[in-house]
Motif scaffolding. Sequence first.
Motif, PDB file in Angstrom:
ATOM      1  N   ASN A   8      -7.836  13.869   7.589  1.00  0.00           N
ATOM      2  CA  ASN A   8      -6.416  13.629   7.748  1.00  0.00           C
ATOM      3  C   ASN A   8      -5.977  12.697   6.632  1.00  0.00           C
ATOM      4  N   TYR A   9      -4.842  12.965   6.044  1.00  0.00           N
ATOM      5  CA  TYR A   9      -4.358  12.140   4.944  1.00  0.00           C
ATOM      6  C   TYR A   9      -2.997  11.548   5.300  1.00  0.00           C
ATOM      7  N   THR A  10      -2.781  10.312   4.891  1.00  0.00           N
ATOM      8  CA  THR A  10      -1.475   9.695   5.073  1.00  0.00           C
ATOM      9  C   THR A  10      -1.005   9.133   3.744  1.00  0.00           C
ATOM     10  N   LEU A  11       0.310   9.100   3.592  1.00  0.00           N
ATOM     11  CA  LEU A  11       0.944   8.649   2.360  1.00  0.00           C
ATOM     12  C   LEU A  11       1.734   7.373   2.629  1.00  0.00           C
ATOM     13  N   GLY A  12       1.446   6.341   1.858  1.00  0.00           N
ATOM     14  CA  GLY A  12       2.204   5.100   1.923  1.00  0.00           C
ATOM     15  C   GLY A  12       2.983   4.915   0.635  1.00  0.00           C
ATOM     16  N   ILE A  13       4.250   4.554   0.762  1.00  0.00           N
ATOM     17  CA  ILE A  13       5.113   4.368  -0.409  1.00  0.00           C
ATOM     18  C   ILE A  13       5.692   2.966  -0.362  1.00  0.00           C
ATOM     19  N   ASP A  14       5.586   2.263  -1.479  1.00  0.00           N
ATOM     20  CA  ASP A  14       6.039   0.877  -1.584  1.00  0.00           C
ATOM     21  C   ASP A  14       7.128   0.761  -2.637  1.00  0.00           C
ATOM     22  N   PHE A  15       8.276   0.248  -2.227  1.00  0.00           N
ATOM     23  CA  PHE A  15       9.338  -0.105  -3.174  1.00  0.00           C
ATOM     24  C   PHE A  15       9.368  -1.632  -3.264  1.00  0.00           C
ATOM     25  N   GLY A  16       8.866  -2.167  -4.381  1.00  0.00           N
ATOM     26  CA  GLY A  16       8.788  -3.605  -4.557  1.00  0.00           C
ATOM     27  C   GLY A  16       9.854  -4.133  -5.490  1.00  0.00           C
ATOM     28  N   THR A  17       9.597  -5.302  -6.064  1.00  0.00           N
ATOM     29  CA  THR A  17      10.601  -5.971  -6.895  1.00  0.00           C
ATOM     30  C   THR A  17      10.539  -5.536  -8.355  1.00  0.00           C
ATOM     31  N   SER A  18       9.521  -4.768  -8.741  1.00  0.00           N
ATOM     32  CA  SER A  18       9.424  -4.343 -10.144  1.00  0.00           C
ATOM     33  C   SER A  18       9.198  -2.846 -10.297  1.00  0.00           C
ATOM     34  N   GLY A  19       9.084  -2.139  -9.187  1.00  0.00           N
ATOM     35  CA  GLY A  19       8.847  -0.713  -9.262  1.00  0.00           C
ATOM     36  C   GLY A  19       8.386  -0.158  -7.936  1.00  0.00           C
ATOM     37  N   ALA A  20       7.818   1.026  -7.975  1.00  0.00           N
ATOM     38  CA  ALA A  20       7.399   1.697  -6.756  1.00  0.00           C
ATOM     39  C   ALA A  20       6.010   2.304  -6.938  1.00  0.00           C
ATOM     40  N   ARG A  21       5.266   2.373  -5.846  1.00  0.00           N
ATOM     41  CA  ARG A  21       3.917   2.950  -5.855  1.00  0.00           C
ATOM     42  C   ARG A  21       3.741   3.854  -4.647  1.00  0.00           C
ATOM     43  N   ALA A  22       2.860   4.811  -4.787  1.00  0.00           N
ATOM     44  CA  ALA A  22       2.468   5.668  -3.674  1.00  0.00           C
ATOM     45  C   ALA A  22       0.950   5.720  -3.614  1.00  0.00           C
TER      46      ALA A  22
END
Length: 425
Positions: A8-22
Amino acid sequence: MLYPASHNYTLGIDFGTSGARAVVIDSTGMVQAETKISMTSDALTQISTWENTLLSLIEQIPLKLRQQINAIAIDGTSSTVLLCNAVGTPVAPPLMYNDARGVTVLEQLKAIAPPNHIVLSATSSLAKLFWLSQQSTPDAQYFLHQADWLAFLLHGKLGISDYHNALKLGYDVEHFCYPSWLTELAIAPLLPQVLAPGNVVATVTLEIATRFNFPRDCCVCAGTTDSIAAFLASGAMSPGEAVTSLGSTMALKLLSHTRVENNQYGVYSHRLGDLWLTGGASNTGGAVLQQFFSNTELQQLSLQIDPQQASHLDYYPLSKPGDRFPVNDPHLPPRLEPRPDNLVEFLHGLLESIARIEHQGYQLLQQLGATSLMRIYTAGGGAANITWTAIRQRYFGVPIVASKETEAAYGTALLAMRSINSNRN
């Protein structure tokens, strides 16, 4: 790379103060894919940039992996907010986490909210909502946090938030409701419905499932804030475990059985399941070090320090006047004298003093009633400095270890994974 269908796979997405990551993880917590996009401070304030960045992050994930993602969760910067119309289109530019125009409505807020409440800050979500409600926005129907609106783009449901983001909106995380002093206001219809972080909101829309080849039953979960996502990523799980983020500033978070709130010291608590994540943030940290040293100098000079020898220098390292925690004084002057000619000695004094402030912070949290400190995980650039870690170890007498993962997106992926696992059980 092969992605076993049994996982099973899950995706986390982060919108921070300098950009975004997944970050995509499997059911064992192993990272399967990572993508990131940097953004300028100007771009961060553009709603079109948010949408384009979100879709680009997802597009960069390998197709074979996207086809097996079961759940998605998103974190955003705390108190970054916007007003939307009935179909989710913003009716005004978003207000960023550090936007302080709410200072003009603080007196109105003080007349309504309880004394020393967390919303009584120029940058709180509620202060921003008060300010926005006094502008000309006749089509406004929903007040959302950054993470709420980004998740809406995936699941299509408006007016839904989580109790981490909603804390600074005035949501009562102890009783799971908005307080009566808030629901009686004219702005109450704009307030989002609040779910527990990680709770399933809905499956992805047909349009999103088709565009990215997600399974049709891939669900989107209620999100969290970027700082709590970073805590989740650290590996800390038990009461008494803490995370110190040593970045440009220093943030402390201690997992506690008891809730601690003290506006006098800049201390408040987030709910984390049946526990409380209590802490505060100091303006001391890496930004002060970078005023005097390059990264190379920091590395080289640190190796010349004997961390077992206490420095005789007593500083309060700040880039400019003012601190929030453990001393809550907006006028507190930086203390950086006397400054020795020897750079190793000067750096030793700075690292020692920041460690001392960290120690005072955790002592204060425990004096105010938080669970006793048992272990500290360290995140941020300062975690890599072994000399600094040894100096801090001398102060605490509890294990100090590097965070298992340092990306907030990893913590958000874990939040989604735990939600899916709990729903199955």
